[in-house]
Design a protein around this motif. Sequence first.
Motif, PDB file in Angstrom:
ATOM      1  N   UNK A   1       0.825  -1.196   0.000  1.00 30.95           N
ATOM      2  CA  UNK A   1       0.000   0.000   0.000  1.00 30.95           C
ATOM      3  C   UNK A   1       0.867   1.257   0.000  1.00 30.95           C
ATOM      4  N   UNK A   2       0.216   2.385  -0.130  1.00 28.15           N
ATOM      5  CA  UNK A   2       0.925   3.653  -0.305  1.00 28.15           C
ATOM      6  C   UNK A   2       1.887   3.954   0.834  1.00 28.15           C
ATOM      7  N   UNK A   3       1.531   3.559   2.073  1.00 26.98           N
ATOM      8  CA  UNK A   3       2.378   3.883   3.220  1.00 26.98           C
ATOM      9  C   UNK A   3       3.463   2.841   3.466  1.00 26.98           C
ATOM     10  N   UNK A   4       3.566   1.825   2.602  1.00 27.29           N
ATOM     11  CA  UNK A   4       4.603   0.810   2.749  1.00 27.29           C
ATOM     12  C   UNK A   4       4.140  -0.450   3.440  1.00 27.29           C
ATOM     13  N   UNK A   5       2.959  -0.446   4.046  1.00 27.73           N
ATOM     14  CA  UNK A   5       2.405  -1.662   4.622  1.00 27.73           C
ATOM     15  C   UNK A   5       1.838  -2.556   3.542  1.00 27.73           C
ATOM     16  N   UNK A   6       1.438  -3.767   3.902  1.00 28.67           N
ATOM     17  CA  UNK A   6       0.904  -4.708   2.919  1.00 28.67           C
ATOM     18  C   UNK A   6      -0.519  -5.103   3.284  1.00 28.67           C
ATOM     19  N   UNK A   7      -1.240  -5.582   2.271  1.00 33.35           N
ATOM     20  CA  UNK A   7      -2.584  -6.121   2.454  1.00 33.35           C
ATOM     21  C   UNK A   7      -2.762  -7.253   1.454  1.00 33.35           C
ATOM     22  N   UNK A   8      -3.738  -8.096   1.719  1.00 34.12           N
ATOM     23  CA  UNK A   8      -4.037  -9.194   0.800  1.00 34.12           C
ATOM     24  C   UNK A   8      -5.383  -8.922   0.142  1.00 34.12           C
ATOM     25  N   UNK A   9      -5.424  -9.075  -1.170  1.00 34.21           N
ATOM     26  CA  UNK A   9      -6.665  -8.920  -1.927  1.00 34.21           C
ATOM     27  C   UNK A   9      -7.121 -10.309  -2.364  1.00 34.21           C
ATOM     28  N   UNK A  10      -8.380 -10.626  -2.105  1.00 36.64           N
ATOM     29  CA  UNK A  10      -8.892 -11.949  -2.468  1.00 36.64           C
ATOM     30  C   UNK A  10     -10.383 -11.861  -2.762  1.00 36.64           C
ATOM     31  N   UNK A  11     -10.928 -12.859  -3.462  1.00 37.52           N
ATOM     32  CA  UNK A  11     -12.380 -12.877  -3.697  1.00 37.52           C
ATOM     33  C   UNK A  11     -13.144 -13.064  -2.391  1.00 37.52           C
TER      34      UNK A  11
END
Length: 929
Positions: free
Chosen positions: A21-31
């Motif tokens: 993400x923009x701030x350098x953290x991560x996220x998971x995208x899933x259905x």
Amino acid sequence: MRMTIESDPSYPAHWEADVVLRDGGTARIRPITTEDAGRLVSFYEQVSDESKYYRFFAPYPRLSDRDVHRFTHHDYVDRVGLAATIGEEFIGTVRYDRIGPDGRPASAPADEAEVAFLVQDAHQGRGVASALLEHIGAVARERGIRRFAAEVLPANTKMIKVFTDVGYEQKRSFEDGSVHLTLDLEPTAESLAVQRAREQRAEARSVQRLLAPGSVAVVGVSRSGAGVGAAALRNLRDSGFHGHLYAVNEAVTRDLLDGVRAYRSVEDVGAPVDLAVIAVPADRVPDAVAACGEHGVQGLVVLSAGYGDSGPAGLARQRELLRQVRSYGMRLIGPNAYGVINTAPEVELNASLTPAPMPMRGRTGLFTQSGAIGIALLSALLRRGEGLSSFVSAGNRADVSGNDILQYWYEDEATDVALLYLETLGNPRKFTRLARRTAAVKPVVVAKGGRHTPAGHVVPGTRLSEDTVSALLRQAGVIRVDTVTELVDVGLLLASQPLPAGPRIAILGNSESLGVLTYDACLTQGLRPLPPLDLTTAASPADFRTALAAALASDDCDAVVVTAIPWVSEHALADDLADALREAVAEAPGKPVAVVHVELAELVQALSATRGPAAGAPDRPTAGTPWTPAAPAAATTADPDRIPSYPAAERAVKAVAEAVRYGQWRRALADAGQVPEYEDIDETGAAAQLAGLLADVDGGAVLTLSDLDARELLARYGIRVLSTLPAPSADAAVRAAAVLGYPVALKTTAPHLRHRADLGGVRLDLTSEAELRRSYEELTDALGKPGELQPVVQAMVPRGVDTVVRSVIDPAAGAVLSFGLAGVASELLGDTAHRLVPATDRDAAGLIRSIRAAPLLFGWRGSDPVDTPALEEVLLRLSRLVDDHPEVIGVSLEPVVVAVEGISVLSATVRVAHPPARGDLGPRTLPSY
């Protein structure tokens, strides 16, 4: 996760992706699935009333059971929902519903869909919606949707900006009190540029958080002061780190460990922790990661071994580690890492196993996968007076890789030169893309070790040879060297000297023999050396100064190599000679200077003398006195006026030659060329043909087209393949010749004889029926029955140079265009050149000129030059074909006869397959685990 749904019986697992993400953290995208009802309700309860109003255009305090069912039940074709998650928590959702021209729900072939987002207020501004839009757009294209429609309230300026900034072609209108937006989902140059700019900023920010933390906790510090954790803590403390420092040991019984505040767990630290250095046994790492994640730690450096470096069980443990780290939105350096260093005066971070004092502050960034190589490189740079801006040794490189570091260095004002030691490239296509952009503003030097994937490195396999990888790297402006010694040699020159304007090299010194060796080395590297100037062994430092100043002021050279052998009184004159050379450079700056010395250790030290006070360790805390952050200190800094020196002429000249070639690439970058447009290309027809050919082909199968289908497909892109007629008998051959007209060629097409004229499977210039029948009989008598040989008859074409044009889709590098001359000699010598697709007109021109046998195309020994512009056009048309249609995974045009006027493609092989769901134009993602 598998689901049973009528329109799509398989849960689309390939839509799952981790993103930065923009701030350098991560996220998971899933259905979103039917199992997410509880998560969806919890997510909605955390969204503000204002955000709910913007989403539903009315007060909507809670979701009804019907809403929850609708938002969690999808067919993954006409109705799709995606969620951005951290751990088990939803932080954002997006969905589309396919609609018809009347705006009502529809199915294919309707190609428009309504799209809507909702992001938790606490996570707005992190780029969640932008990432979701990229991924839902890719899903929609995969399902045949070409346009998105969205209704947004005028006051919802943030969401309007998400749509308008994405770079897609769009229409905007104001209807019934809302803004109506229509987005064309076909990727454009602007949308791709936006996507890659966001990727760069996000990944650079994620690395910046690792290299410039405000606080660090070392997990696994022994009470005895022994072991890796205690060493890491001491190095952090003694480097003068300006943030807060904590020690963690689950059995600690006192407030301090080695003078640093100590806690039983990271969760017990009553303050934020930005970075955790983990140095516990592998079986205890999951508990440490969980504690860090729950405390909100942003990134980890895992020094612990026992992962992919220890076999299949360790590799499984490594995948689980990465999954766990990303579930908390963190980034990971390691496992089996050596650590990170940042010499910035406001940070002074040494979170590595390199003992104090810190490396000197300089303008060079260093990345290694191997800890042992990292130690060697740090030592070599220190010995030769070079400082660092930052250092990362990533170990097994499960997460943060050289690609991430390049993203950071690209915009890092403290880094002028990027040095990388890589054992694998991981994703060569992305690496070359990032390296090309970085090399446009600062040199990127790569030493690549290991011909095979080392244990612990989970990367896509590549079928490309080392020579091909090198060619692609050089196309991207990367300076590829073979050894770590060359990595240091080239880095020293680039970090301290300007780029040469050309290949003309002046040589001067006090040894005629050493000057001759340097002259020969220049010729070997393709440089243009001037005759060496011998100052004789009696030359004084003043003589060197005068000669060097004259060479630098001359318009006849672009760089200078100074050679020096010892005087009788070496020690007395070394400083004087160094000062003399510096004075000459100061008088006429602008050209690089390198010094070749023989047994002049004092001169080496004098030329690389450091500036500033010695970097001693801060005062060590006494027992019972807590460590406190240091004030900014005047650390040792590499001398900006240093001149690189080398113990051998070949090493100095190699460094200069690489600088020359890089300078030429930088200058050529101003005219990178363009991908030409051809009005006669039938892209739509080619797409329809490929769809028909692949209709009955299984997902993982590869189809080799018939000669007729291959000719038809290539003709749609303006590549004409000469027709052949089968000749299963001598009579059939005669009939074929009557159709084509004499003279003709008789060729075998059996796989073991195809393109092997050296085996006698080709008869040319047959001008009559009698010649044709005699050749047919000779061919079958010598090589086998017609059924085995599969003979064909083809019309003769004008004589010329036989060449081979190919394109192949490599699983890691993507589409690669290749060129060489036909024949066993070129194959044996590997005389083939390569470029990444899409190729520009400049790429095509360089491609045919970069093989060693290129003079045969341009009038070798009095022969007529052949039609190279026509050859370049074939290369560019083939590049367009494979770039436009990822279904085309392999094309071989062999031979392509290049005559004085025109070309003739005599044979073509085309392989096609269903394309991968996501390609280089797809949404940004982190490597999967």
